[in-house]
Design an enzyme around this catalytic site. Structure first.
Site, PDB file in Angstrom:
ATOM      1  N   TYR A   5       8.052 -26.447  35.910  1.00 50.78           N
ATOM      2  CA  TYR A   5       9.271 -27.157  36.331  1.00 50.78           C
ATOM      3  C   TYR A   5       9.574 -26.910  37.812  1.00 50.78           C
ATOM      4  O   TYR A   5      10.744 -26.814  38.205  1.00 50.78           O
ATOM      5  CB  TYR A   5      10.455 -26.729  35.462  1.00 50.78           C
ATOM      6  CG  TYR A   5      10.231 -26.957  33.991  1.00 50.78           C
ATOM      7  CD1 TYR A   5       9.896 -28.228  33.514  1.00 50.78           C
ATOM      8  CD2 TYR A   5      10.331 -25.920  33.078  1.00 50.78           C
ATOM      9  CE1 TYR A   5       9.666 -28.450  32.164  1.00 50.78           C
ATOM     10  CE2 TYR A   5      10.116 -26.133  31.720  1.00 50.78           C
ATOM     11  CZ  TYR A   5       9.781 -27.398  31.274  1.00 50.78           C
ATOM     12  OH  TYR A   5       9.558 -27.617  29.934  1.00 50.78           O
ATOM     13  N   HIS A 146      33.711 -42.718  21.155  1.00 50.77           N
ATOM     14  CA  HIS A 146      33.526 -41.824  20.002  1.00 50.77           C
ATOM     15  C   HIS A 146      32.246 -42.174  19.230  1.00 50.77           C
ATOM     16  O   HIS A 146      32.138 -41.883  18.039  1.00 50.77           O
ATOM     17  CB  HIS A 146      34.730 -41.884  19.055  1.00 50.77           C
ATOM     18  CG  HIS A 146      36.033 -41.616  19.724  1.00 50.77           C
ATOM     19  ND1 HIS A 146      36.480 -40.346  20.015  1.00 50.77           N
ATOM     20  CD2 HIS A 146      36.988 -42.466  20.203  1.00 50.77           C
ATOM     21  CE1 HIS A 146      37.651 -40.413  20.620  1.00 50.77           C
ATOM     22  NE2 HIS A 146      37.983 -41.687  20.752  1.00 50.77           N
ATOM     23  N   SER A 267       3.863 -37.424  18.833  1.00 50.93           N
ATOM     24  CA  SER A 267       3.949 -36.395  17.802  1.00 50.93           C
ATOM     25  C   SER A 267       2.543 -35.991  17.383  1.00 50.93           C
ATOM     26  O   SER A 267       1.650 -36.830  17.285  1.00 50.93           O
ATOM     27  CB  SER A 267       4.725 -36.917  16.592  1.00 50.93           C
ATOM     28  OG  SER A 267       4.571 -36.065  15.471  1.00 50.93           O
TER      29      SER A 267
END
Length: 436
Positions: A5, A146, A267
């Site tokens: 990073y 919300h 995945s």
């Protein structure tokens, strides 16, 4: 910070070679000023400048480390190694100065260097956002409050809010940069007892810094607290946009998402997966940057004129926060540039609640037609709640409602369900943000 990073330009600021080079520049400029004041011989200042002006190679850094293992003092180890290159004139180096003069001024230089990179990083994010804002200025999508469908907006407006936020962050960072860019060469307990304030002024000018009005041997740490708090706010803005993209990429939403490259795998177990890994990563990186804020605030409280409880903290949060934020901003700019937007799904989602998102339009129309707000709200809500549990549209139910029919015609109702009524002021908002 781990290499995964880190970007080279920002990491280089915190490398020993850069740090020691800055230390040398501070000491050398101080010697030049001392010579101009007649405190040390001008010939000595020239020797110090010529003999000491050498790259800090791994060999030199190893030598400084070797000396520090014996002295247990990093600045003394640096000065001892420097003396090995300068010779007798080295006795004129560091006269009237204390370690904090070197360390604090150096940290100020490093943080200003880091700020310049971060400002450029924010510019990359702003550039990417501006392009996508204008591209989707009038692309309709549903607004949510919300997490629930509220009223229509446009994807351009959604992104424009983030653009404005990063503009504010850029301004904040410029202020934080100016506040942190201060020089302190005031000697023990900051009284200038053994060094002329003109030396500080000279070093500050040469290093591109301003003078610290009053130091207590150290630069007051409220400056640093404000700087790292600013980085924390920027990190939160990164996370806010990243979180929005993560939500929009959810299977149930599908309005926008990260670019998925050919050959990319989502995945190890499920070949169909296209996961928002970059924005999830940005969420995590933001936490690391914000982690520096509380220690920086706690560093403000030092004992008397100085202690070094702040030192170990800054050796970690300085590199970690700036390197991480630099990486995160560049990653975010790339995500925005390549963001995959699905206007068709946005349109489909607008219609998902069978017209409920226009309830306020109906409420206001009823009040303007003479119904009390309380009665209008009850009438609209009664029909709206039925939509949640039926196959009928909100407009169909309203047409059947006698109370509504007494106040609104079918033609008027049709006009209230026009999505464009929610985008009529987009140009005004865009002019506020982009100027045109």
């Amino acid at each position: 910070m781990i290499p995964r990073y880190s970007r080279t330009t920002m990491s280089a600021i915190w490398e020993p070679a850069n740090k020691f080079r800055i230390w040398y520049e501070i000491e050398s400029h101080a010697c030049d000023a001392q010579a101009a004041l007649g405190v040390i011989p001008k010939s000595a200042a020239k020797v110090i400048r010529k003999a000491g002006n050498k790259p800090y190679t791994p060999k030199r850094i190893d030598r400084i480390d070797e000396i520090e293992r014996k002295t247990h003092h990093d600045v003394i180890a640096f000065l001892t190694e420097l003396a090995e290159h300068i010779g007798d004139e080295a006795r004129f180096v560091h006269q009237g100065m204390t370690s904090s003069d070197v360390l604090d001024t150096c940290l100020a230089v490093q943080l200003t260097q880091a700020s310049d990179i971060l400002i450029n990083d924010i510019d990359l994010v702003l550039k990417a956002l501006k392009k996508r804002c204008k591209e989707h200025k009038l692309t309709p999508c549903v607004g949510r409050s919300h997490g629930i469908h509220a009223e229509p907006t446009t994807f351009g407006l959604k992104l424009a809010g983030h653009f404005a936020e990063f503009q504010r962050n850029r301004e904040r960072l410029e202020v934080a940069r100016a506040e942190i860019a201060t020089c302190s060469i005031s000697g023990a307990v900051g009284t200038f007892a053994n060094i002329n304030p003109e030396v500080e002024a000279h070093v500050a000018k040469k290093m591109g810094l301003s003078i610290e009005p009053i130091s207590t041997q150290v630069i007051p740490r409220d400056r640093h607290a404000a700087f790292f708090a600013c980085l924390g706010v920027i990190a939160s803005s990164v996370e806010r946009l990243a979180t929005e993209i993560r939500h929009l990429q959810r299977t149930e939403v599908g309005e926008a998402g990260e670019f998925f490259a050919k050959g990319q795998k989502g995945s190890s177990a499920m070949p169909h997966k296209k996961n928002p890994i970059l924005t999830e990563n940005l969420t995590g990186l933001a936490r690391i940057v914000r982690m520096a804020v509380t220690p920086a605030l706690e560093n403000v409280v030092l004992w008397h004129e100085r202690d070094i409880s702040h030192s170990s903290v800054e050796r970690m949060i300085g590199p970690d926060a700036t390197i991480t934020l630099d990486f995160a901003l560049n990653r975010l700019a790339g995500v925005v540039e390549k963001l995959v937007v699905n206007p068709k799904i946005m349109k489909k989602n607008i219609n998902q609640l069978n017209g409920l998102i226009f309830s306020q339009q109906v409420l206001l129309a009823l009040t303007q037609a003479g119904m009390s707000r309380e009665d209008a709200y009850e009438t609209v809500q009664r029909n709206a709640m039925e939509v949640w549990n039926s196959e009928e549209t909100f407009q169909d139910l309203l047409r059947k409602d006698e109370e509504v029919g007494e106040h609104l015609s079918f033609e008027t109702l049709n006009l209230l369900f026009d999505p464009e009524s929610h985008t009529k002021h987009v140009n005004t908002i865009f002019r506020r943000i982009f100027g045109k």
